[in-house]
Design a protein around this motif. Structure first.
Motif, PDB file in Angstrom:
ATOM      1  N   TRP A 315       0.834  -1.203   0.000  1.00  0.00           N
ATOM      2  CA  TRP A 315       0.000   0.000   0.000  1.00  0.00           C
ATOM      3  C   TRP A 315       0.870   1.255   0.000  1.00  0.00           C
ATOM      4  O   TRP A 315       1.590   1.523   0.974  1.00  0.00           O
ATOM      5  N   GLU A 316       0.815   2.004  -1.086  1.00  0.00           N
ATOM      6  CA  GLU A 316       1.504   3.280  -1.289  1.00  0.00           C
ATOM      7  C   GLU A 316       2.998   3.219  -0.935  1.00  0.00           C
ATOM      8  O   GLU A 316       3.488   3.978  -0.089  1.00  0.00           O
ATOM      9  N   PRO A 317       3.763   2.330  -1.592  1.00  0.00           N
ATOM     10  CA  PRO A 317       5.206   2.264  -1.305  1.00  0.00           C
ATOM     11  C   PRO A 317       5.941   3.547  -1.669  1.00  0.00           C
ATOM     12  O   PRO A 317       7.008   3.824  -1.133  1.00  0.00           O
ATOM     13  N   GLU A 318       5.356   4.323  -2.579  1.00  0.00           N
ATOM     14  CA  GLU A 318       6.011   5.553  -3.043  1.00  0.00           C
ATOM     15  C   GLU A 318       5.791   6.733  -2.118  1.00  0.00           C
ATOM     16  O   GLU A 318       6.364   7.815  -2.315  1.00  0.00           O
ATOM     17  N   GLY A 319       4.957   6.580  -1.085  1.00  0.00           N
ATOM     18  CA  GLY A 319       4.649   7.689  -0.192  1.00  0.00           C
ATOM     19  C   GLY A 319       5.871   8.143   0.592  1.00  0.00           C
ATOM     20  O   GLY A 319       6.721   7.337   0.978  1.00  0.00           O
ATOM     21  N   TYR A 320       5.962   9.443   0.829  1.00  0.00           N
ATOM     22  CA  TYR A 320       7.047  10.007   1.641  1.00  0.00           C
ATOM     23  C   TYR A 320       6.463  10.586   2.933  1.00  0.00           C
ATOM     24  O   TYR A 320       5.336  11.105   2.927  1.00  0.00           O
ATOM     25  N   PRO A 321       7.211  10.513   4.035  1.00  0.00           N
ATOM     26  CA  PRO A 321       6.692  11.066   5.291  1.00  0.00           C
ATOM     27  C   PRO A 321       6.280  12.531   5.200  1.00  0.00           C
ATOM     28  O   PRO A 321       5.356  12.947   5.910  1.00  0.00           O
ATOM     29  N   SER A 322       6.938  13.308   4.338  1.00  0.00           N
ATOM     30  CA  SER A 322       6.568  14.722   4.229  1.00  0.00           C
ATOM     31  C   SER A 322       5.240  14.915   3.509  1.00  0.00           C
ATOM     32  O   SER A 322       4.670  16.003   3.529  1.00  0.00           O
ATOM     33  N   PHE A 323       4.739  13.853   2.908  1.00  0.00           N
ATOM     34  CA  PHE A 323       3.431  13.905   2.255  1.00  0.00           C
ATOM     35  C   PHE A 323       2.453  13.176   3.152  1.00  0.00           C
ATOM     36  O   PHE A 323       2.428  11.955   3.212  1.00  0.00           O
ATOM     37  N   ASN A 324       1.653  13.917   3.887  1.00  0.00           N
ATOM     38  CA  ASN A 324       0.653  13.346   4.781  1.00  0.00           C
ATOM     39  C   ASN A 324       1.261  12.531   5.927  1.00  0.00           C
ATOM     40  O   ASN A 324       0.619  11.631   6.459  1.00  0.00           O
ATOM     41  N   ALA A 325       2.516  12.829   6.301  1.00  0.00           N
ATOM     42  CA  ALA A 325       3.156  12.154   7.435  1.00  0.00           C
ATOM     43  C   ALA A 325       3.072  10.629   7.317  1.00  0.00           C
ATOM     44  O   ALA A 325       2.916   9.908   8.313  1.00  0.00           O
ATOM     45  N   TYR A 326       3.212  10.119   6.112  1.00  0.00           N
ATOM     46  CA  TYR A 326       3.069   8.688   5.867  1.00  0.00           C
ATOM     47  C   TYR A 326       4.375   7.978   6.192  1.00  0.00           C
ATOM     48  O   TYR A 326       5.421   8.287   5.623  1.00  0.00           O
ATOM     49  N   ASN A 327       4.335   7.017   7.103  1.00  0.00           N
ATOM     50  CA  ASN A 327       5.547   6.364   7.599  1.00  0.00           C
ATOM     51  C   ASN A 327       5.584   4.859   7.337  1.00  0.00           C
ATOM     52  O   ASN A 327       6.291   4.131   8.022  1.00  0.00           O
ATOM     53  N   SER A 328       4.831   4.408   6.359  1.00  0.00           N
ATOM     54  CA  SER A 328       4.837   2.980   6.021  1.00  0.00           C
ATOM     55  C   SER A 328       5.168   2.770   4.553  1.00  0.00           C
ATOM     56  O   SER A 328       4.667   1.842   3.913  1.00  0.00           O
ATOM     57  N   SER A 329       5.998   3.628   4.014  1.00  0.00           N
ATOM     58  CA  SER A 329       6.348   3.532   2.601  1.00  0.00           C
ATOM     59  C   SER A 329       7.579   2.651   2.425  1.00  0.00           C
ATOM     60  O   SER A 329       8.118   2.092   3.381  1.00  0.00           O
ATOM     61  N   ALA A 330       8.029   2.532   1.198  1.00  0.00           N
ATOM     62  CA  ALA A 330       9.210   1.728   0.883  1.00  0.00           C
ATOM     63  C   ALA A 330      10.217   2.546   0.082  1.00  0.00           C
ATOM     64  O   ALA A 330      10.973   2.002  -0.711  1.00  0.00           O
ATOM     65  N   TRP A 331      10.199   3.853   0.289  1.00  0.00           N
ATOM     66  CA  TRP A 331      11.171   4.748  -0.353  1.00  0.00           C
ATOM     67  C   TRP A 331      11.832   5.615   0.720  1.00  0.00           C
ATOM     68  O   TRP A 331      11.157   6.080   1.647  1.00  0.00           O
ATOM     69  N   ASP A 332      13.142   5.814   0.599  1.00  0.00           N
ATOM     70  CA  ASP A 332      13.907   6.678   1.491  1.00  0.00           C
ATOM     71  C   ASP A 332      13.807   8.108   0.961  1.00  0.00           C
ATOM     72  O   ASP A 332      14.306   8.398  -0.125  1.00  0.00           O
ATOM     73  N   GLU A 333      13.160   8.970   1.726  1.00  0.00           N
ATOM     74  CA  GLU A 333      12.946  10.321   1.224  1.00  0.00           C
ATOM     75  C   GLU A 333      14.243  11.102   1.057  1.00  0.00           C
ATOM     76  O   GLU A 333      14.350  11.959   0.186  1.00  0.00           O
ATOM     77  N   SER A 334      15.253  10.810   1.865  1.00  0.00           N
ATOM     78  CA  SER A 334      16.504  11.561   1.772  1.00  0.00           C
ATOM     79  C   SER A 334      17.262  11.268   0.474  1.00  0.00           C
ATOM     80  O   SER A 334      17.925  12.149  -0.073  1.00  0.00           O
ATOM     81  N   THR A 335      17.155  10.049  -0.018  1.00  0.00           N
ATOM     82  CA  THR A 335      17.846   9.665  -1.260  1.00  0.00           C
ATOM     83  C   THR A 335      16.887   9.475  -2.425  1.00  0.00           C
ATOM     84  O   THR A 335      17.319   9.384  -3.569  1.00  0.00           O
ATOM     85  N   ARG A 336      15.595   9.377  -2.100  1.00  0.00           N
ATOM     86  CA  ARG A 336      14.552   9.075  -3.079  1.00  0.00           C
ATOM     87  C   ARG A 336      14.786   7.731  -3.771  1.00  0.00           C
ATOM     88  O   ARG A 336      14.342   7.503  -4.887  1.00  0.00           O
ATOM     89  N   ARG A 337      15.472   6.850  -3.078  1.00  0.00           N
ATOM     90  CA  ARG A 337      15.696   5.493  -3.581  1.00  0.00           C
ATOM     91  C   ARG A 337      14.791   4.517  -2.834  1.00  0.00           C
ATOM     92  O   ARG A 337      14.463   4.744  -1.663  1.00  0.00           O
ATOM     93  N   PRO A 338      14.432   3.397  -3.470  1.00  0.00           N
ATOM     94  CA  PRO A 338      13.664   2.376  -2.749  1.00  0.00           C
ATOM     95  C   PRO A 338      14.482   1.802  -1.609  1.00  0.00           C
ATOM     96  O   PRO A 338      15.710   1.678  -1.709  1.00  0.00           O
ATOM     97  N   THR A 339      13.808   1.465  -0.528  1.00  0.00           N
ATOM     98  CA  THR A 339      14.479   0.829   0.596  1.00  0.00           C
ATOM     99  C   THR A 339      14.556  -0.677   0.358  1.00  0.00           C
ATOM    100  O   THR A 339      14.003  -1.217  -0.610  1.00  0.00           O
ATOM    101  N   ALA A 340      15.196  -1.349   1.298  1.00  0.00           N
ATOM    102  CA  ALA A 340      15.295  -2.804   1.215  1.00  0.00           C
ATOM    103  C   ALA A 340      13.936  -3.471   1.260  1.00  0.00           C
ATOM    104  O   ALA A 340      13.794  -4.638   0.861  1.00  0.00           O
ATOM    105  N   ALA A 341      12.915  -2.751   1.751  1.00  0.00           N
ATOM    106  CA  ALA A 341      11.572  -3.341   1.817  1.00  0.00           C
ATOM    107  C   ALA A 341      11.110  -3.833   0.449  1.00  0.00           C
ATOM    108  O   ALA A 341      10.449  -4.873   0.350  1.00  0.00           O
TER     109      ALA A 341
END
Length: 348
Positions: A315-341
């Motif tokens: 569910w919404e892996p592309e979401g960033y915490p700065s967008f609606n405080a979403y903290n269950s994504s699979a992208w690192d906002e600092s690098t904008r790269r996908p995480t290991a998830a």
């Protein structure tokens, strides 16, 4: 699409038109299990809900691949073996970037974009103007004062109209989901589970209209919290016992680590108990614990495959915490790269 195509036939006339076609489809759904379709016969589905994508792009967000190169999000997702996109739609949403948009026109446009990228599409109706979930099932504001009969007509009209807009954009969904985490019913209080005949009537109207426009597309009902097996069974028993029609049981689970095996066991029980294949239509986990999320995703993928489950959607892996405080994504906002998830979709 012409105005006539958008508005006709009316709810009452449509029900008359459907007596023959729906009776056949309904008999198959109730008596012989899910419709056999190419989508169901294909390999295990790995998917993602990216309904926020257009609003995020409009605010200047972007995504890099694992090498740090900016790419279209669909291209990156396909590199992880994701073949399907889930998109929610609301009836009369606001213009709020995170909690609005997702009108049927916007959803159809994004569905076309996903199709053009070579992805299958799941269309998910919330039957509200914003979020509906296991704890909230509010009708659209325009329906709030309706009687059951009026709401039934509104449901026929809305789903028929919405599916024809999807069709107008050249998209045939691989799946249609009627309702979102409907454990307590839909459009409460009229369609509350405490009024099971009315709840079932509204959902059957949605099922019938989806089949009228997309006859071979499987239709899902969607329940949350399969860790609470009795709660899921309470809905499915009431729906089945009142003549409810569905082809696939969709389930949300964000279970992690040691909680996954028990949830998988309940999912298997739900599948065998109702004779409908299950699909995990929502999954995710803490963005700050990517290896845990990866390993739990792998466990769900392998476990579902083991008993014939159809697929898993993040569910919404592309979401960033700065967008609606979403903290269950699979992208690192600092690098904008996908995480290991995201690696949970690989080698699974």
């Amino acid at each position: 699409m012409t105005e006539t195509e958008r508005t006709e036939p009316s709810g009452l006339r449509r029900r008359s038109v459907l007596l023959g076609a729906v009776a056949g489809a309904g008999a198959l759904a109730l008596g012989a299990g899910p419709l056999a379709t190419p989508a169901q016969a294909a390999s295990f589905v790995k998917g993602a809900d990216v309904s926020w994508l257009p609003q995020m792009e409009a605010q200047g967000y972007s995504w890099n691949n694992s090498a740090g190169v900016r790419q279209d999000l669909f291209t990156i997702l396909k590199g992880y073996g994701i073949t399907a996109i889930s998109l929610r739609t609301w009836v009369n949403p606001s213009s709020d970037p995170a909690n609005g948009h997702c009108s049927i026109e916007e959803t159809a446009q994004l569905a076309k974009r996903a199709k053009d990228a070579g992805m299958q599409v799941l269309i998910g109706f919330h039957f509200g103007d914003t979020w509906n979930s296991v704890g909230v099932q509010n009708p659209p504001a325009a329906w709030a004062s309706m009687t059951y009969g009026q709401m039934l007509d509104a449901m026929y009209d809305y789903v028929y109209h919405a599916c024809n807009i999807i069709k107008y954009y050249g998209v045939t969904p691989a799946w249609v989901k009627i309702g979102n985490e409907t454990n307590s019913g839909i459009c409460k209080p009229v369609g509350s589970i405490s009024r099971p005949a009315q709840m079932t009537g509204l959902l059957n109207a949605a099922y019938d209209m989806s089949k009228q426009v997309f006859p071979s597309t499987p239709v899902l009902v969607h329940l949350a919290q399969p860790q609470n097996l009795a709660g899921v069974q309470n809905f499915l028993n009431a729906y089945r016992d009142n003549g409810g029609r569905w082809d696939i049981t969709g389930l949300s689970s964000y279970a992690q680590g040691g909680n996954v095996p028990a949830v998988l066991a309940n999912m298997q029980t739900i599948q065998s108990g109702y004779g409908k294949p299950v699909m995990q239509v929502e999954y995710g986990g803490p963005v700050g614990k990517p290896t845990q999320v990866r390993d739990s995703l792998r466990a769900f993928v392998s476990g579902l495959q083991g008993f014939g489950g159809l697929g898993t959607f993040f569910w919404e892996p592309e979401g960033y915490p700065s967008f609606n405080a979403y903290n269950s994504s699979a992208w690192d906002e600092s690098t904008r790269r996908p995480t290991a998830a995201m690696d949970g979709f690989l080698n699974g």
